[in-house]
Write an enzyme that holds these catalytic residues in place. Structure first.
Site, PDB file in Angstrom:
ATOM      1  N   LYS A 262       0.743  -1.324  -0.041  1.00  0.00           N
ATOM      2  CA  LYS A 262       0.175  -0.010   0.010  1.00  0.00           C
ATOM      3  C   LYS A 262       0.716   1.037  -0.024  1.00  0.00           C
ATOM      4  O   LYS A 262       0.498   2.463  -0.478  1.00  0.00           O
ATOM      5  CB  LYS A 262      -0.937   0.090   1.374  1.00  0.00           C
TER       6      LYS A 262
ATOM      7  N   TYR B  82      -2.440  -0.228  12.043  1.00  0.00           N
ATOM      8  CA  TYR B  82      -3.818  -0.453  12.190  1.00  0.00           C
ATOM      9  C   TYR B  82      -4.133   0.145  13.605  1.00  0.00           C
ATOM     10  O   TYR B  82      -3.782   1.367  14.121  1.00  0.00           O
ATOM     11  CB  TYR B  82      -4.301  -1.661  11.959  1.00  0.00           C
TER      12      TYR B  82
ATOM     13  N   VAL C  98       0.179  -8.428   6.327  1.00  0.00           N
ATOM     14  CA  VAL C  98      -0.186  -9.966   7.076  1.00  0.00           C
ATOM     15  C   VAL C  98       0.784 -10.979   6.703  1.00  0.00           C
ATOM     16  O   VAL C  98       0.654 -12.097   6.966  1.00  0.00           O
ATOM     17  CB  VAL C  98      -1.628 -10.083   6.921  1.00  0.00           C
TER      18      VAL C  98
ATOM     19  N   TYR D 277      -4.988  -5.041  -7.114  1.00  0.00           N
ATOM     20  CA  TYR D 277      -4.657  -5.017  -5.663  1.00  0.00           C
ATOM     21  C   TYR D 277      -4.195  -6.280  -5.274  1.00  0.00           C
ATOM     22  O   TYR D 277      -3.062  -6.451  -4.441  1.00  0.00           O
ATOM     23  CB  TYR D 277      -5.969  -4.562  -4.880  1.00  0.00           C
TER      24      TYR D 277
HETATM   25  N1  GLN Z   1      -3.922  -8.964   1.036  1.00  0.00           N
HETATM   26  C1  GLN Z   1      -4.487  -8.726   2.285  1.00  0.00           C
HETATM   27  C2  GLN Z   1      -5.979  -8.296   2.250  1.00  0.00           C
HETATM   28  O1  GLN Z   1      -6.451  -7.641   1.230  1.00  0.00           O
HETATM   29  C3  GLN Z   1      -3.630  -7.619   2.776  1.00  0.00           C
HETATM   30  C4  GLN Z   1      -3.969  -7.244   4.284  1.00  0.00           C
HETATM   31  C5  GLN Z   1      -2.814  -7.020   5.081  1.00  0.00           C
HETATM   32  O2  GLN Z   1      -1.698  -6.992   4.703  1.00  0.00           O
HETATM   33  N2  GLN Z   1      -3.224  -6.095   6.215  1.00  0.00           N
HETATM   34  O3  GLN Z   1      -6.568  -8.644   2.980  1.00  0.00           O
END
Ligand code: GLN
Length: 303
Positions: free
Chosen positions: A64, A238, A256, A186
């Protein structure tokens, strides 16, 4: 002198407090017992690494940062932030609730899923993923970054929450371009494979005001580097962003896949990998290691 290997050995057992992401089936297969770090020192222009620093893992939400930088480069800061806000979140990274409850016209920020999908949609065309991959290789100084097709298909086939966020934004006319194309880009951007070194380089670029310390070329504007670091500090982890601001005090973005990207202004770029996550979706051993490193190096930016 700080011993990175010692700090890795100390913090590795903390992985037991977390769990690898399982909502993306391919990520559930990753061995949780891993911890690696790379540190780019802007005073010596050298990288030092320890632990599982050679392992490639999925960049996930750290992408992102890259797509936001790409969108700012293509459209300019003012245009991008007409469509996405820069507010902190009180919800999970994939929440749809806040937009519905607050009747907002723009997602909270570019680092929650809704905001990231919207940012990607602003620049979406048939070449965008290739452009983003090339851009990622350039700003991470890593020509080996590649798209893992299996992870991409795993994300795409299970990404119903992300799809619902995107169609919600389409129905409210926040997303103007093709939803399927934007989601494909994405899911692909999240499935780029990186190492802690790629992240240490990107962190060093951000920490060095947008000038690549490895070749002295300006790769992103000073304003973009500043903006991204501010957002990493306020929203990069977050719901844990506030707590980590107090305990660590270094702009950091998580994914994640277990990655952490940190930029200590004018001093260090840091990349960390450990795939077991806490309940907020951040690397549990990774954050413990980052806290130790930040303390040893005295890089809390509020000092
Ligand atoms: N690809 C994951 C999603 O869209 C990315 C989320 C993350 O890394 N927090 O849920």
């Amino acid at each position: 002198m700080m011993d990175l290997s010692q700090l890795v050995t100390k913090n590795l057992p903390i992985y037991k407090k977390g769990k690898v992401a399982s909502y993306i089936p391919m990520l559930a297969k990753v061995d949780p017992q891993q911890l690696g770090i790379s540190l780019f020192d802007l005073t010596t222009n050298k990288i030092s690494s320890a632990g599982n620093y050679n392992v490639r893992f999925a960049i996930e939400s750290i992408s992102k940062v890259i797509t936001l930088l790409w969108a700012i480069k293509k459209l300019g800061m003012t245009e991008v932030f007409k469509h996405v806000s820069s507010r902190q979140t009180g919800f999970a990274f994939n929440s749809i609730l806040n937009m519905e409850i607050n009747k907002t016209k723009a997602p909270l920020n570019p680092f929650v899923n809704a905001g990231a999908i919207l940012t990607t949609s602003l620049v979406a065309n048939k070449d965008t993923f290739t452009d983003i991959l090339n851009f990622a290789q350039e700003i991470c100084n890593d020509s080996q970054i590649y798209l893992d097709e299996e992870i991409f298909h795993s994300e795409k086939s299970t990404g119903n929450l992300d799809r619902s966020l995107a169609y919600y934004m389409k129905s409210k006319n926040m997303i103007k371009s093709n939803v399927t194309l934007s989601l494909d880009i994405y899911f692909k951007q999240c499935s780029m494979m990186i190492t802690t070194k790629s992240l240490a380089n990107l962190g060093a670029l951000l920490a060095n005001d947008g000038i690549a310390p490895w070749n002295n070329h300006r790769l992103i504007s000073s304003n973009a580097a500043t903006c991204v670091k501010s957002l990493m500090m306020t929203t990069g982890l977050y719901n844990q962003s506030g707590i980590c601001s107090r305990l660590i005090g270094v702009p950091t973005k998580s994914g994640v896949g277990g990655g952490l990207l940190s930029a200590a202004p004018r001093k260090y770029g840091i990349g960390i990998f450990s795939p077991a996550l806490n309940k907020d979706g951040n690397s549990v051993a990774g954050l413990a290691l980052l806290k130790d490193v930040a303390q040893e190096l005295r890089i809390n930016i509020f000092r």
